[in-house]
Design a protein around this motif. Structure first.
Motif, PDB file in Angstrom:
ATOM      1  N   ALA A 108       4.022  44.971   9.975  1.00 20.01           N
ATOM      2  CA  ALA A 108       4.994  45.292  11.022  1.00 20.01           C
ATOM      3  C   ALA A 108       4.615  46.545  11.801  1.00 20.01           C
ATOM      4  N   GLY A 109       3.312  46.786  11.969  1.00 20.03           N
ATOM      5  CA  GLY A 109       2.871  47.914  12.777  1.00 20.03           C
ATOM      6  C   GLY A 109       2.833  49.245  12.069  1.00 20.03           C
ATOM      7  N   ILE A 110       3.034  49.248  10.746  1.00 22.88           N
ATOM      8  CA  ILE A 110       3.037  50.487   9.959  1.00 22.88           C
ATOM      9  C   ILE A 110       1.958  50.409   8.899  1.00 22.88           C
ATOM     10  N   TYR A 111       1.127  51.449   8.830  1.00 18.63           N
ATOM     11  CA  TYR A 111       0.110  51.572   7.788  1.00 18.63           C
ATOM     12  C   TYR A 111       0.638  52.561   6.753  1.00 18.63           C
ATOM     13  N   TYR A 112       0.654  52.114   5.498  1.00 18.08           N
ATOM     14  CA  TYR A 112       1.261  52.903   4.418  1.00 18.08           C
ATOM     15  C   TYR A 112       0.200  53.571   3.541  1.00 18.08           C
ATOM     16  N   GLU A 113       0.524  54.786   3.121  1.00 16.53           N
ATOM     17  CA  GLU A 113      -0.213  55.455   2.053  1.00 16.53           C
ATOM     18  C   GLU A 113       0.813  55.996   1.052  1.00 16.53           C
ATOM     19  N   PHE A 114       0.359  56.153  -0.178  1.00 13.78           N
ATOM     20  CA  PHE A 114       1.272  56.528  -1.261  1.00 13.78           C
ATOM     21  C   PHE A 114       0.641  57.638  -2.086  1.00 13.78           C
ATOM     22  N   ILE A 115       1.369  58.750  -2.211  1.00 13.12           N
ATOM     23  CA  ILE A 115       0.896  59.893  -2.987  1.00 13.12           C
ATOM     24  C   ILE A 115       1.729  59.974  -4.263  1.00 13.12           C
ATOM     25  N   PRO A 116       1.095  59.949  -5.445  1.00 10.05           N
ATOM     26  CA  PRO A 116       1.873  60.116  -6.675  1.00 10.05           C
ATOM     27  C   PRO A 116       2.767  61.355  -6.563  1.00 10.05           C
ATOM     28  N   ALA A 117       4.068  61.177  -6.800  1.00  6.76           N
ATOM     29  CA  ALA A 117       5.035  62.242  -6.522  1.00  6.76           C
ATOM     30  C   ALA A 117       4.712  63.532  -7.266  1.00  6.76           C
ATOM     31  N   GLU A 118       4.221  63.392  -8.499  1.00  5.54           N
ATOM     32  CA  GLU A 118       3.951  64.593  -9.291  1.00  5.54           C
ATOM     33  C   GLU A 118       2.733  65.360  -8.770  1.00  5.54           C
ATOM     34  N   GLN A 119       1.938  64.732  -7.873  1.00  9.03           N
ATOM     35  CA  GLN A 119       0.757  65.384  -7.312  1.00  9.03           C
ATOM     36  C   GLN A 119       0.932  65.756  -5.848  1.00  9.03           C
ATOM     37  N   PHE A 120       2.131  65.542  -5.309  1.00  8.96           N
ATOM     38  CA  PHE A 120       2.325  65.699  -3.871  1.00  8.96           C
ATOM     39  C   PHE A 120       2.000  67.109  -3.397  1.00  8.96           C
ATOM     40  N   TYR A 121       2.341  68.107  -4.179  1.00  6.99           N
ATOM     41  CA  TYR A 121       2.156  69.488  -3.728  1.00  6.99           C
ATOM     42  C   TYR A 121       0.807  70.081  -4.153  1.00  6.99           C
ATOM     43  N   GLU A 122      -0.078  69.260  -4.677  1.00  8.57           N
ATOM     44  CA  GLU A 122      -1.439  69.726  -4.953  1.00  8.57           C
ATOM     45  C   GLU A 122      -2.196  69.922  -3.646  1.00  8.57           C
ATOM     46  N   PRO A 123      -3.269  70.733  -3.643  1.00  6.73           N
ATOM     47  CA  PRO A 123      -4.008  70.987  -2.398  1.00  6.73           C
ATOM     48  C   PRO A 123      -4.566  69.716  -1.756  1.00  6.73           C
ATOM     49  N   ASN A 124      -5.124  68.808  -2.556  1.00  5.18           N
ATOM     50  CA  ASN A 124      -5.700  67.574  -2.022  1.00  5.18           C
ATOM     51  C   ASN A 124      -5.256  66.389  -2.874  1.00  5.18           C
ATOM     52  N   PRO A 125      -4.011  65.988  -2.764  1.00  4.83           N
ATOM     53  CA  PRO A 125      -3.527  64.895  -3.611  1.00  4.83           C
ATOM     54  C   PRO A 125      -4.150  63.570  -3.204  1.00  4.83           C
ATOM     55  N   PRO A 126      -4.251  62.624  -4.123  1.00  7.49           N
ATOM     56  CA  PRO A 126      -4.776  61.303  -3.779  1.00  7.49           C
ATOM     57  C   PRO A 126      -3.838  60.580  -2.821  1.00  7.49           C
ATOM     58  N   ARG A 127      -4.419  59.836  -1.886  1.00  7.74           N
ATOM     59  CA  ARG A 127      -3.663  59.023  -0.936  1.00  7.74           C
ATOM     60  C   ARG A 127      -4.042  57.566  -1.194  1.00  7.74           C
ATOM     61  N   LEU A 128      -3.156  56.848  -1.834  1.00  4.28           N
ATOM     62  CA  LEU A 128      -3.471  55.497  -2.269  1.00  4.28           C
ATOM     63  C   LEU A 128      -3.059  54.483  -1.210  1.00  4.28           C
ATOM     64  N   THR A 129      -3.864  53.436  -1.074  1.00  2.59           N
ATOM     65  CA  THR A 129      -3.505  52.331  -0.195  1.00  2.59           C
ATOM     66  C   THR A 129      -2.639  51.343  -0.960  1.00  2.59           C
ATOM     67  N   LEU A 130      -2.154  50.335  -0.255  1.00  2.63           N
ATOM     68  CA  LEU A 130      -1.315  49.323  -0.897  1.00  2.63           C
ATOM     69  C   LEU A 130      -2.068  48.606  -2.007  1.00  2.63           C
ATOM     70  N   ALA A 131      -3.392  48.516  -1.871  1.00  2.00           N
ATOM     71  CA  ALA A 131      -4.197  47.835  -2.889  1.00  2.00           C
ATOM     72  C   ALA A 131      -4.334  48.650  -4.169  1.00  2.00           C
ATOM     73  N   GLU A 132      -3.966  49.934  -4.124  1.00  2.00           N
ATOM     74  CA  GLU A 132      -4.218  50.812  -5.261  1.00  2.00           C
ATOM     75  C   GLU A 132      -2.965  51.231  -6.021  1.00  2.00           C
ATOM     76  N   VAL A 133      -1.789  50.850  -5.563  1.00  2.00           N
ATOM     77  CA  VAL A 133      -0.560  51.309  -6.208  1.00  2.00           C
ATOM     78  C   VAL A 133      -0.331  50.582  -7.531  1.00  2.00           C
ATOM     79  N   GLU A 134       0.501  51.215  -8.383  1.00  2.00           N
ATOM     80  CA  GLU A 134       0.824  50.662  -9.691  1.00  2.00           C
ATOM     81  C   GLU A 134       2.340  50.478  -9.806  1.00  2.00           C
ATOM     82  N   LEU A 135       2.725  49.668 -10.746  1.00  2.00           N
ATOM     83  CA  LEU A 135       4.143  49.486 -11.024  1.00  2.00           C
ATOM     84  C   LEU A 135       4.742  50.723 -11.676  1.00  2.00           C
TER      85      LEU A 135
END
Length: 498
Positions: free
Chosen positions: A295-322
């Protein structure tokens, strides 16, 4: 069966088939969207500044486009507000969605001719999925009530500007407009309580079939209906079939809302925001919401516990976990790039990708290192209410109470407005403490080590939250009370007006 409900069945089946085409391979849809965004964005001021012309994949995109919130992108938003063209997206936005920010004051989020369909189609397709899954389209033949902000728009930099719900009101399909309530003159009333009385006047004798809005404000509408009539909402509106909601977790409000109705109605949850329409509940009895990956939106997901780290991982939809909390980051055809929405989500299924909203990345309580999130306190309260069925909660929030004297221990303070208090407040508080300890190991450690004392439960007088929101100019509309704070500002305000 009326013409609208009759025609909705084949349209709903067609829409569901269209969705099934991309839900089988949402990762491919996301790759296509990223390519399209980069291609269209490279000629903008942002695109030139960030070298979007050289981006070929997700990794290169992350290298060139950092994650920012509204404040981080404000130099570009300010240029858009001044009327400059092709700053974040080609041309000028159709609208600016005006929303309240926690640190930046009022925010102005662009909505473009390319992104407006995301907002409108998301809501429409949610209803069509409900029709297809339930086989109950009859609500389309009655009156539909959307409890929203004013549709009256102003201009900022030559761009029409207003609340998202008010903007969306202008795009209600013509075939539904004559079913829609409240009327335009009522909808543009700014004073919430005056508006609410007028909404009741207009709807009281109408065949209401669908009611939509943010749960705490819909509850106020239901309360006014019952005050006027002395009857539950479900009797006043015997054809009322569907409650559509979004913006906050429904669970803390479910019991009181359903009691106000007096019978069971179907519900559909939406995940709308000024930044985009992200997900909706595509199956009536499945709590997960289908993430709109095409729908015109590209998503990335940062593990919440790592959000405030200097360079947190940015996961694509293919990389997320339950069952893991992620901070939501979006890039879109509205001209948002690496934009931190502020919401956190958790995936409850991956085929298809469905999420639940777990809170706000900035709304957590970690005054003592515990990092309690909104989902944990909401689940804890729901569990306690199951143990104390006589109790009913209107609204609540949790704040730290830091000790300034050795005789007064530090602890959490739960400020709760009860519609009906539990018979034993101390036992209810103990149940809250026990539930939160089970859900948050850090909180449990702090209590086990006598660093924190058990929580303090502070009942608030009836109407305390409404009085506080009124004092802040945030009564009604799309305004929400934060569940958690790291300071005493909200708690102090509530206690002062209580």
């Amino acid at each position: 069966m009326g013409l609208k409900s009759f025609l909705s069945r084949p349209l709903a089946a067609y829409t569901v088939r269209q969705y099934q085409q991309w839900t089988r391979q949402p990762e491919l849809a996301q790759q296509r969207i990223l390519q399209t965004l980069v291609r269209q964005g490279r000629a903008t001021a942002f695109g030139r500044d960030h070298g979007l012309g050289g981006v070929r994949n997700a990794q290169e995109f992350q290298q060139r486009v950092p994650v920012r919130d509204y404040e981080g992108l404000s130099p570009y938003f300010d240029r858009v507000k001044q009327g400059e063209s092709s700053v974040l997206w080609p041309g000028q936005p159709l609208y600016l969605a005006k929303t309240s920010g926690t640190t930046s004051g009022t925010k102005y989020i662009p909505i473009t001719k390319d992104s407006i369909g995301n907002h409108i189609n998301g809501a429409k397709d949610a209803l069509l999925h409900y029709v297809h899954a339930s086989g109950k389209p009859q609500f389309l033949d009655g009156k539909l009530m959307f409890l929203s902000g004013s549709p009256e728009l102003e201009e900022v930099g030559g761009i029409k500007t207003g609340r998202l719900s008010g903007i969306s009101n202008h795009h209600v399909p013509a075939y539904l407009r004559r079913n829609q309530l409240p009327s335009y003159p009522t909808n543009i009333i700014e004073d919430w309580e005056q508006k609410l009385d007028r909404v009741v006047d207009e709807t009281l004798d109408q065949p209401m079939t669908l009611i939509s809005g943010i749960p705490p404000w819909v509850q106020m509408y239901f309360d006014r209906i019952t005050q006027r009539t002395g009857r539950p909402v479900g009797e006043v509106f015997p054809a009322f079939q569907l409650f559509v909601y979004g913006g906050v977790n429904f669970e803390p409000y479910r019991r009181k809302l359903l009691e106000s109705i007096g019978r069971t109605v179907d519900t559909v949850e939406l995940f709308p925001a000024s930044e985009g329409f992200f997900a909706f509940q595509d199956e009536p009895h499945n709590p997960g919401m289908l993430l709109l990956a095409d729908a015109g939106i590209y998503y990335e997901f940062i593990p919440a516990e790592q959000f405030y780290e200097p360079n947190p991982p940015r996961l694509t939809l293919a990389e997320v976990e339950l069952d893991r909390n992620y901070a939501l980051v979006v890039s879109s055809n509205a001209g948002l790039w690496g934009y931190s929405v502020g919401d956190t989500v958790r995936f409850v299924s991956l085929r298809p990708h469905r999420v639940v909203v777990t809170g706000r990345i900035k709304h957590f309580l970690s005054a003592f290192g515990e990092h309690v999130i909104g989902e944990e306190v909401e689940q804890t309260l729901r569990e306690a209410l199951q143990q104390f069925p006589e109790a009913e909660v209107v609204e609540f929030t949790v704040a730290p109470r830091v000790s300034e004297a050795e005789t007064e221990p530090s602890r959490h303070e739960w400020l709760v407005e009860f519609a009906r208090p539990p018979q034993d407040l101390a036992a209810f508080a103990a149940a809250l403490d026990a539930g939160l300890r089970r859900r948050n190991v850090y909180y449990d450690d702090l209590l086990a080590g006598n660093i924190l004392a058990p929580l303090l439960l502070t009942p608030l007088p009836a109407g305390a939250f409404q009085r506080y929101m009124r004092s802040q100019g945030k009564l009604g509309g799309q305004n929400k009370v934060p569940r958690l704070s790291n300071d005493r500002a909200l708690a102090g305000g509530l206690l002062s007006v209580g």
